[in-house]
Write a protein that holds these residues in place. Structure first.
Motif, PDB file in Angstrom:
ATOM      1  N   UNK A 113       0.820  -1.216   0.000  1.00 35.54           N
ATOM      2  CA  UNK A 113       0.000   0.000   0.000  1.00 35.54           C
ATOM      3  C   UNK A 113       0.858   1.273   0.000  1.00 35.54           C
ATOM      4  N   UNK A 114       0.207   2.385  -0.142  1.00 34.29           N
ATOM      5  CA  UNK A 114       0.845   3.697  -0.121  1.00 34.29           C
ATOM      6  C   UNK A 114       1.421   3.973   1.267  1.00 34.29           C
ATOM      7  N   UNK A 115       2.614   4.573   1.316  1.00 31.83           N
ATOM      8  CA  UNK A 115       3.255   4.908   2.596  1.00 31.83           C
ATOM      9  C   UNK A 115       3.614   6.396   2.623  1.00 31.83           C
ATOM     10  N   UNK A 123      -6.240  15.943   4.468  1.00 30.10           N
ATOM     11  CA  UNK A 123      -7.341  14.991   4.547  1.00 30.10           C
ATOM     12  C   UNK A 123      -7.823  14.569   3.163  1.00 30.10           C
ATOM     13  N   UNK A 124      -7.861  15.490   2.212  1.00 27.00           N
ATOM     14  CA  UNK A 124      -8.308  15.162   0.858  1.00 27.00           C
ATOM     15  C   UNK A 124      -7.402  14.108   0.223  1.00 27.00           C
ATOM     16  N   UNK A 125      -6.098  14.196   0.449  1.00 27.51           N
ATOM     17  CA  UNK A 125      -5.162  13.207  -0.094  1.00 27.51           C
ATOM     18  C   UNK A 125      -5.427  11.831   0.508  1.00 27.51           C
ATOM     19  N   UNK A 126      -5.685  11.790   1.802  1.00 30.78           N
ATOM     20  CA  UNK A 126      -5.991  10.523   2.462  1.00 30.78           C
ATOM     21  C   UNK A 126      -7.297   9.937   1.916  1.00 30.78           C
ATOM     22  N   UNK A 127      -8.301  10.755   1.778  1.00 29.89           N
ATOM     23  CA  UNK A 127      -9.591  10.272   1.274  1.00 29.89           C
ATOM     24  C   UNK A 127      -9.462   9.740  -0.154  1.00 29.89           C
ATOM     25  N   UNK A 128      -8.673  10.407  -0.999  1.00 32.19           N
ATOM     26  CA  UNK A 128      -8.445   9.910  -2.360  1.00 32.19           C
ATOM     27  C   UNK A 128      -7.761   8.546  -2.330  1.00 32.19           C
ATOM     28  N   UNK A 129      -6.795   8.385  -1.448  1.00 32.23           N
ATOM     29  CA  UNK A 129      -6.065   7.125  -1.352  1.00 32.23           C
ATOM     30  C   UNK A 129      -6.958   5.986  -0.843  1.00 32.23           C
TER      31      UNK A 129
END
Length: 138
Positions: A113-115, A123-129
């Protein structure tokens, strides 16, 4: 609540059983075991509450903050100590993984997974991931 442990700390183990996952809300419970003679409570024992099962499983926690706290094992002269409570654990390593047959299926994907070493940029980057793609499991 505070405690101290004399001497060198043993390495850690991680338990992947379903009960440890549910109690911690994580993939595994990380802890170590120390001799009772090396362990000493400094304060806060009056705030400790316990949850136990007929199987012998026991989980002690702080009634103020909910954190898991060390508890005396049913086996003589030993204390179970959650790794997250150890202030100076930099030189410790996970030496043993137990109950791997009970490990959550999603835990095996952790290496692919992404690290982010310092957390997501926002937060938007986390939600996209977190969005599933067509190739992801249902």
């Amino acid at each position: 609540m505070s405690f101290e442990i004399e001497g060198k700390l043993p390495n850690l183990y991680q338990c992947h059983c379903s009960l440890c996952r549910k109690v911690t809300g994580a993939a595994a419970n990380a802890a170590t075991i120390v001799a009772e003679s090396a362990f000493r409570w400094l304060s806060g024992q009056d705030r400790i509450r316990s949850f136990s099962r007929s199987t012998g499983y026991r989980s002690d926690f702080c009634s103020v903050c909910g954190s898991p706290v060390p508890n005396k094992l049913n086996v003589k002269d030993r204390f179970w100590v959650p790794a997250g409570l150890l202030d100076d654990a930099r030189d410790l390593a996970v030496a043993v993984h137990i109950h791997l047959t009970s490990a959550a299926a999603w835990e095996h994907d952790a290496q692919r997974c992404l690290h982010w070493p310092e957390g997501p940029p926002d937060l938007a980057s986390l939600e996209r991931a977190l969005q599933r793609s067509e190739g992801d499991r249902n």
